[in-house]
Design a protein around this motif. Structure first.
Motif, mmCIF file in Angstrom:
data_model
loop_
_atom_site.group_PDB
_atom_site.id
_atom_site.type_symbol
_atom_site.label_atom_id
_atom_site.label_comp_id
_atom_site.label_asym_id
_atom_site.label_seq_id
_atom_site.Cartn_x
_atom_site.Cartn_y
_atom_site.Cartn_z
ATOM 1 N N ASP A 44 0.214 -0.926 -0.085
ATOM 2 C CA ASP A 44 -0.261 0.028 -0.087
ATOM 3 C C ASP A 44 0.709 1.227 -0.221
ATOM 4 O O ASP A 44 1.169 1.421 0.729
ATOM 5 C CB ASP A 44 -0.621 -0.299 1.227
ATOM 6 C CG ASP A 44 -1.955 1.060 1.272
ATOM 7 O OD1 ASP A 44 -2.704 1.588 0.368
ATOM 8 O OD2 ASP A 44 -2.553 1.851 2.089
ATOM 9 N N GLY A 45 0.621 1.782 -0.694
ATOM 10 C CA GLY A 45 1.974 3.347 -1.453
ATOM 11 C C GLY A 45 2.447 2.899 -2.734
ATOM 12 O O GLY A 45 2.225 1.802 -4.010
ATOM 13 N N SER A 46 4.212 2.932 -2.894
ATOM 14 C CA SER A 46 5.294 3.971 -3.704
ATOM 15 C C SER A 46 5.762 1.912 -4.117
ATOM 16 O O SER A 46 5.962 1.153 -3.607
ATOM 17 C CB SER A 46 6.455 3.774 -3.268
ATOM 18 O OG SER A 46 7.025 3.823 -3.542
ATOM 19 N N ARG A 47 5.238 2.474 -5.567
ATOM 20 C CA ARG A 47 5.928 0.886 -5.933
ATOM 21 C C ARG A 47 7.641 0.717 -5.167
ATOM 22 O O ARG A 47 8.280 -0.982 -5.703
ATOM 23 C CB ARG A 47 6.197 0.940 -7.399
ATOM 24 C CG ARG A 47 4.625 0.791 -7.945
ATOM 25 C CD ARG A 47 4.354 0.132 -8.093
ATOM 26 N NE ARG A 47 5.187 -1.577 -8.290
ATOM 27 C CZ ARG A 47 4.547 -2.232 -10.118
ATOM 28 N NH1 ARG A 47 3.805 -1.612 -11.323
ATOM 29 N NH2 ARG A 47 5.490 -3.384 -10.163
ATOM 30 N N MET A 48 8.578 1.338 -4.941
ATOM 31 C CA MET A 48 9.641 1.459 -4.266
ATOM 32 C C MET A 48 9.314 0.098 -3.146
ATOM 33 O O MET A 48 10.475 -0.451 -2.545
ATOM 34 C CB MET A 48 9.844 2.311 -3.763
ATOM 35 C CG MET A 48 10.292 3.575 -4.801
ATOM 36 S SD MET A 48 11.963 3.104 -5.789
ATOM 37 C CE MET A 48 13.066 3.046 -5.191
ATOM 38 N N LEU A 49 8.348 -0.214 -2.729
ATOM 39 C CA LEU A 49 7.985 -0.925 -1.602
ATOM 40 C C LEU A 49 8.498 -2.637 -2.376
ATOM 41 O O LEU A 49 9.332 -3.737 -1.446
ATOM 42 C CB LEU A 49 6.609 -1.064 -1.235
ATOM 43 C CG LEU A 49 5.978 0.393 -0.115
ATOM 44 C CD1 LEU A 49 4.865 0.423 0.087
ATOM 45 C CD2 LEU A 49 6.850 -0.181 1.083
ATOM 46 N N ASP A 50 8.105 -2.572 -3.398
ATOM 47 C CA ASP A 50 8.156 -4.338 -4.097
ATOM 48 C C ASP A 50 9.713 -3.927 -4.190
ATOM 49 O O ASP A 50 9.586 -4.635 -3.868
ATOM 50 C CB ASP A 50 7.516 -3.597 -5.832
ATOM 51 C CG ASP A 50 5.564 -3.424 -5.204
ATOM 52 O OD1 ASP A 50 5.233 -3.517 -4.371
ATOM 53 O OD2 ASP A 50 5.533 -3.106 -6.903
ATOM 54 N N LEU A 51 10.195 -3.115 -4.562
ATOM 55 C CA LEU A 51 11.498 -3.385 -5.001
ATOM 56 C C LEU A 51 12.921 -3.616 -3.536
ATOM 57 O O LEU A 51 13.044 -4.143 -3.551
ATOM 58 C CB LEU A 51 12.123 -1.727 -5.526
ATOM 59 C CG LEU A 51 14.220 -1.867 -5.646
ATOM 60 C CD1 LEU A 51 14.246 -2.785 -6.868
ATOM 61 C CD2 LEU A 51 14.224 -0.015 -6.615
ATOM 62 N N ASP A 52 11.659 -3.171 -2.442
ATOM 63 C CA ASP A 52 12.468 -3.266 -1.402
ATOM 64 C C ASP A 52 12.583 -4.824 -0.858
ATOM 65 O O ASP A 52 13.626 -5.129 -0.480
ATOM 66 C CB ASP A 52 12.197 -2.577 -0.198
ATOM 67 C CG ASP A 52 12.265 -0.707 -0.321
ATOM 68 O OD1 ASP A 52 13.619 -0.356 -0.673
ATOM 69 O OD2 ASP A 52 12.085 0.163 0.616
ATOM 70 N N LEU A 53 11.120 -4.696 -1.423
ATOM 71 C CA LEU A 53 10.872 -6.482 -0.872
ATOM 72 C C LEU A 53 11.530 -7.654 -1.715
ATOM 73 O O LEU A 53 12.193 -8.924 -1.250
ATOM 74 C CB LEU A 53 9.982 -6.714 -0.280
ATOM 75 C CG LEU A 53 9.525 -8.055 -0.779
ATOM 76 C CD1 LEU A 53 9.835 -8.549 0.889
ATOM 77 C CD2 LEU A 53 7.400 -8.411 -0.617
#
Length: 147
Positions: free
Chosen positions: A97-106
């Motif tokens: 829930d939020g930025s697509r940067m969350l996906d990248l971090d995970l």
């Protein structure tokens, strides 16, 4: 919403080049995929210890809070948003829930503990390896045989 699976090492050469077929198998069966014989055959059981290592060791530096309870994780970043992760035997269900940067971090955190994670995001028709696969010339020739 993502489903993340760990392809068995012995089947990785078979899946390479056939990722669309794996995606089709996983997206068609969604929530029921953990019960499918094909998933049991192609994918490893996901060990909670590996997920703990990826999340607690690698993401604790990035996220302000990490909560863990009954096989679920909630990670919160003040700017990027939050990630909710549910762990089952053969997959991780991930909601960002939020930025697509969350996906990248995970994805970076998971790919640091194992290179065989494969993600499926059915809503957008997106899928792929969390860590790009690299081949030597001899491995390329062997992989081409399996196509």
């Amino acid at each position: 919403m993502y489903g993340i699976y760990k392809v068995k090492k012995e089947y990785e050469p078979f899946v390479i080049g056939r990722e669309q077929l794996l995606y089709d198998l996983l997206k068609e069966n969604g929530e029921q995929s953990n019960d499918l014989k094909e998933i049991h055959y192609l994918c490893d059981i996901i060990e909670p210890e590996i997920i703990d290592e990826a999340i607690l060791s690698n993401l604790s530096k990035v996220f302000e809070t990490i909560e863990r309870e009954n096989g679920e994780y909630k990670l919160t970043h003040p700017v990027k948003g939050s990630i909710l992760i549910s762990l089952s035997a053969y997959s991780l269900s991930v909601f960002c829930d939020g930025s697509r940067m969350l996906d990248l971090d995970l994805f970076v955190a998971l790919s640091e503990v194992d290179s065989r994670f494969f993600a499926v995001m059915d809503n957008n028709g997106e899928w792929g390896w969390l860590k790009p696969i690299k081949f030597s010339d001899s491995e390329r020739k062997t992989a081409a045989i399996f196509r």
